[in-house]
Design a protein around this motif. Structure first.
Motif, PDB file in Angstrom:
ATOM      1  N   LYS A  28     -11.225  -1.802  22.725  1.00 38.61           N
ATOM      2  CA  LYS A  28     -10.970  -1.649  21.289  1.00 38.61           C
ATOM      3  C   LYS A  28     -12.056  -0.818  20.632  1.00 38.61           C
ATOM      4  O   LYS A  28     -11.793  -0.016  19.744  1.00 38.61           O
ATOM      5  N   ALA A  29     -13.299  -1.036  21.058  1.00 39.07           N
ATOM      6  CA  ALA A  29     -14.419  -0.353  20.423  1.00 39.07           C
ATOM      7  C   ALA A  29     -14.471   1.121  20.810  1.00 39.07           C
ATOM      8  O   ALA A  29     -14.865   1.972  20.012  1.00 39.07           O
ATOM      9  N   GLY A  68     -10.746   3.849  19.699  1.00 39.89           N
ATOM     10  CA  GLY A  68     -10.648   4.439  18.364  1.00 39.89           C
ATOM     11  C   GLY A  68     -11.583   5.632  18.217  1.00 39.89           C
ATOM     12  O   GLY A  68     -11.231   6.664  17.646  1.00 39.89           O
ATOM     13  N   ARG A  69     -12.787   5.473  18.767  1.00 41.16           N
ATOM     14  CA  ARG A  69     -13.756   6.571  18.694  1.00 41.16           C
ATOM     15  C   ARG A  69     -13.268   7.784  19.480  1.00 41.16           C
ATOM     16  O   ARG A  69     -13.397   8.920  19.026  1.00 41.16           O
ATOM     17  N   ALA A 102     -10.198   8.592  20.095  1.00 37.52           N
ATOM     18  CA  ALA A 102      -9.081   9.206  19.357  1.00 37.52           C
ATOM     19  C   ALA A 102      -9.613  10.136  18.275  1.00 37.52           C
ATOM     20  O   ALA A 102      -9.119  11.254  18.105  1.00 37.52           O
ATOM     21  N   VAL A 103     -10.630   9.701  17.544  1.00 39.69           N
ATOM     22  CA  VAL A 103     -11.186  10.548  16.487  1.00 39.69           C
ATOM     23  C   VAL A 103     -11.817  11.803  17.099  1.00 39.69           C
ATOM     24  O   VAL A 103     -11.603  12.918  16.628  1.00 39.69           O
ATOM     25  N   ARG A 104     -12.570  11.627  18.185  1.00 38.57           N
ATOM     26  CA  ARG A 104     -13.230  12.775  18.812  1.00 38.57           C
ATOM     27  C   ARG A 104     -12.222  13.799  19.309  1.00 38.57           C
ATOM     28  O   ARG A 104     -12.459  15.001  19.247  1.00 38.57           O
ATOM     29  N   LEU A 144      -3.646   7.205  17.975  1.00 38.74           N
ATOM     30  CA  LEU A 144      -4.004   6.032  18.769  1.00 38.74           C
ATOM     31  C   LEU A 144      -2.874   5.011  18.692  1.00 38.74           C
ATOM     32  O   LEU A 144      -2.478   4.597  17.600  1.00 38.74           O
ATOM     33  N   ALA A 186      -2.409   1.374  19.779  1.00 43.21           N
ATOM     34  CA  ALA A 186      -3.266   0.298  20.270  1.00 43.21           C
ATOM     35  C   ALA A 186      -2.447  -0.893  20.733  1.00 43.21           C
ATOM     36  O   ALA A 186      -1.489  -1.296  20.080  1.00 43.21           O
TER      37      ALA A 186
END
Ligand SMILES: Cc1cc2nc3c(=O)[nH]c(=O)nc-3n(C[C@H](O)[C@H](O)[C@H](O)COP(=O)(O)OP(=O)(O)OC[C@H]3O[C@@H](n4cnc5c(N)ncnc54)[C@H](O)[C@@H]3O)c2cc1C
Ligand SMILES: Nc1ncnc2c1ncn2[C@@H]1O[C@H](COP(=O)(O)O)[C@@H](O)[C@H]1O
Lengths: 307, 246
Positions: free
Chosen positions: A90-91, A94-95, A97-99, A104, A106
């Protein structure tokens, strides 16, 4: 299609939830796994269809892991990144996906057709069919939902991977003590035995533990039971606790309030043991025994032991 | 200290779930909305406690339409100082996180607190995505937050159990059970909330990376099969031969 699977390991082996995610990746296209730190052999990844493993350094935080995984996706020109929807997944997802400028999806539970994924919404009271609208997509898999693929007998090759990862801004002051129990963690458990206020007090949990032991199951509890301190907080399942989807959930002395059901209603088979035939839980159950837990549970334990 | 607490509107936990428009939209008719429990009970209350003991303010923010205003007022009644509504229909976690990050950027918040997940979308995705946009650490599934000097000390749940970490500088956190206890707004709080600022800001127009094709309700259970309390071996047999789960 090409996939990157972000893999978590425990004792050098990929966790079951990670193997499920990698297996899903392999069913969609060529899949390259990314791991952080030491592994044993190929960590079990060849058997689920992974061909290559990129091995990054160990002891990374979520932000560094996200850099590791997105660098791998860039290098391999992958369209999809998969990982398990667990604590770390989970941690990191998301990161990533943004990069990658990716959508995303989930916590998926199935892939009914090529680009459509199902996921549980409204705390398991409904399902959504979701699609990505971006070129790349990050997908996380709910543990114990997708299932394990048939083992292939192949093995994966390992190569070191060291992109720029930046510095961690989080200092670990006290590491978690790895749990010593041999039971599967709740989110991944296939068999769960759970009890509620009907057990009357913490001194009565012996019969619950015995039943769990006879099956090799993990124990869980309802919220009031953890709130009053009869059981540890990490056993609390439901809307405000952990969501689980074991193959078998046995609920003892739990009324079946909607907030409890929210965490367990995706279980494949539910068994309810309650002395009240009107308990709402029976409506959500597959099998039920109307009776006093203190009489039924020890007998059931004997019956499991006799297997 | 200044905290930003991200608040989502969620259907009350006992809501009957139904859909409209060819099963593409959640039917909000007659639904009672609440502040997403994790955002309210854990994130907001902990931020308020810290400000009460150390000074500062708590700003709450929500991405949503005017239908979010009542839940923002409720959070103000519990004690938040200011509310901001980012005026966009929330489509997915990516869009919401981009909008929240865009708002929070350069505002100098000491920490941004979220809930661990929304009880309608259940994605647990917004906090990490926001943190990446802001290049901040994200401490997920936090069960306590305290300050020791200039360092925030947080305990969080990991796969191995509970871990204690320290962070200097701003960070994003997602709050889980243990962080704080629920607070019931009192009459004074409710009155005070009416005159607290609720600012509506335009969205920057972030786009969603996913779309929902349709919703579906789970298959109904066939009905419970009752087994006699004196015959638990029958249950064992059924689990083995019929359900095939052991
Ligand atoms: C916003 C919100 C969130 C919540 N989140 C959660 C959550 O995450 N998880 C959760 O569990 N709850 C949650 N709750 C609480 C939930 O509503 C119920 O209160 C709770 O699940 C009840 O716990 P219980 O079934 O153990 O106790 P009870 O409701 O007291 O039920 C005890 C049951 O035991 C049976 N019983 C008694 N004696 C015996 C016996 N000798 N043998 C067999 N059966 C017996 C009784 O018939 C009864 O059905 C939440 C509530 C709210 C409002
Ligand atoms: N529309 C929204 N507005 C403000 N905060 C939100 C919104 N949606 C989600 N959040 C925050 O992000 C957390 C996780 O949400 P989710 O990723 O949807 O599970 C929630 O507990 C909120 O704190």
């Amino acid at each position: 299609m090409k996939c990157i699977a972000f893999i978590q390991t425990k004792g050098g082996q990929a966790t079951k939830a990670s193997l499920e995610a990698a297996g899903l990746g392999a069913s969609m296209g060529e899949t390259v796994a990314v791991v952080s730190g030491d592994i044993e052999g190929d960590a079990g990844l060849g058997a689920v269809g992974v061909g290559r493993i990129l091995q990054g350094p160990g002891h990374l935080d979520d932000s560094q892991l996200a850099r590791l995984v997105s660098a791998a996706a860039d290098q391999e020109e992958a369209q999809v990144v998969v990982c398990a929807q667990d604590h770390l997944g989970k941690a990191v997802a998301g990161r990533v996906a943004v990069r990658l400028n990716a959508g995303l999806v989930a916590g998926i539970t199935s892939v009914p057709s090529g680009d459509v994924y199902t996921r549980n919404v409204f705390s398991g009271k409904a399902m959504a069919h979701v699609k990505g609208t971006t070129d790349k997509l990050v997908v996380t898999t709910t543990p114990n939902a997708i299932g394990m693929p048939e083992p292939t007998g192949a093995s994966a090759s390992v190569s070191a991977f060291a992109p720029e990862l930046g510095q961690s801004k989080v200092e670990v002051l006290e590491e978690a003590k790895p749990d010593t129990g041999n039971r599967a963690p709740l989110p991944e458990a296939e068999l769960v035995v759970s009890a509620g206020r009907g057990l009357k007090g913490p001194e009565n949990w012996g019969i619950v533990e015995d039943l769990a032991d006879s099956l090799g199951a993990t124990t869980a509890c309802s919220r009031p039971v953890s709130d009053i301190g009869w059981r540890p907080h990490h056993e609390h399942v439901g809307q405000t606790g952990i969501t689980i989807r074991p193959n078998l959930y046995i609920a003892i002395g739990i009324s079946g309030a909607i907030q409890h059901l929210a965490g367990v209603n995706s279980s494949k088979v539910i068994v309810v043991i309650n002395k009240d035939p009107e308990a709402p839980f029976f409506k959500a159950a597959d099998y039920g025994i109307v009776g006093d837990a203190f009489e039924v549970v020890p007998k059931l334990t004997e019956a499991f032991k006799a297997l | 200290m200044e905290f930003l607490v991200c608040i989502s509107k969620a259907p009350d936990t006992t809501t009957r779930i139904a859909f409209t428009e060819g099963d593409t939209r959640f039917n909000e008719e007659g639904v009672q909305f609440i502040v997403n429990p994790y955002d309210e009970w854990y994130a907001l209350v902990r931020a308020l406690e810290l400000v009460e003991s150390q000074g500062g303010k708590v700003v709450i923010a929500s991405v949503g339409g005017a239908d979010c205003d009542p839940i923002l007022r409720k959070a103000l009644a519990i004690g938040a100082h200011e509310a901001v509504r980012i005026d966009a229909h929330p489509e997915d976690a990516g869009q919401v996180a981009a909008e929240l990050a865009h708002y929070a950027k350069d505002k100098g918040f000491d920490a941004i607190l979220c809930g661990k997940e929304t009880i309608d979308h259940n994605s647990s995705a917004v906090p990490a995505m926001m943190a990446e946009h802001l290049d901040m650490p994200c401490i997920a599934l936090a069960t306590s937050l305290n300050y020791e000097g200039d360092q925030a000390v947080v305990t969080r749940e990991t796969a191995n159990g509970v871990e204690k970490v320290g962070v200097k500088g701003p960070f994003v956190l997602s709050a889980a059970k243990g962080m704080a206890e629920q607070r019931i707004p009192n009459m004074r709080g409710i009155m005070a909330a009416r005159s607290k600022p609720l600012q509506v800001v335009p969205a920057q127009g972030a786009s969603a990376g996913t779309t929902i094709d349709r919703f579906a309700l789970p298959e109904e259970k066939a009905g419970v099969k009752l087994i006699d309390a004196d015959n638990p071996s029958e249950l064992v047999r059924l689990l083995r031969e019929e359900a095939k789960v052991i």
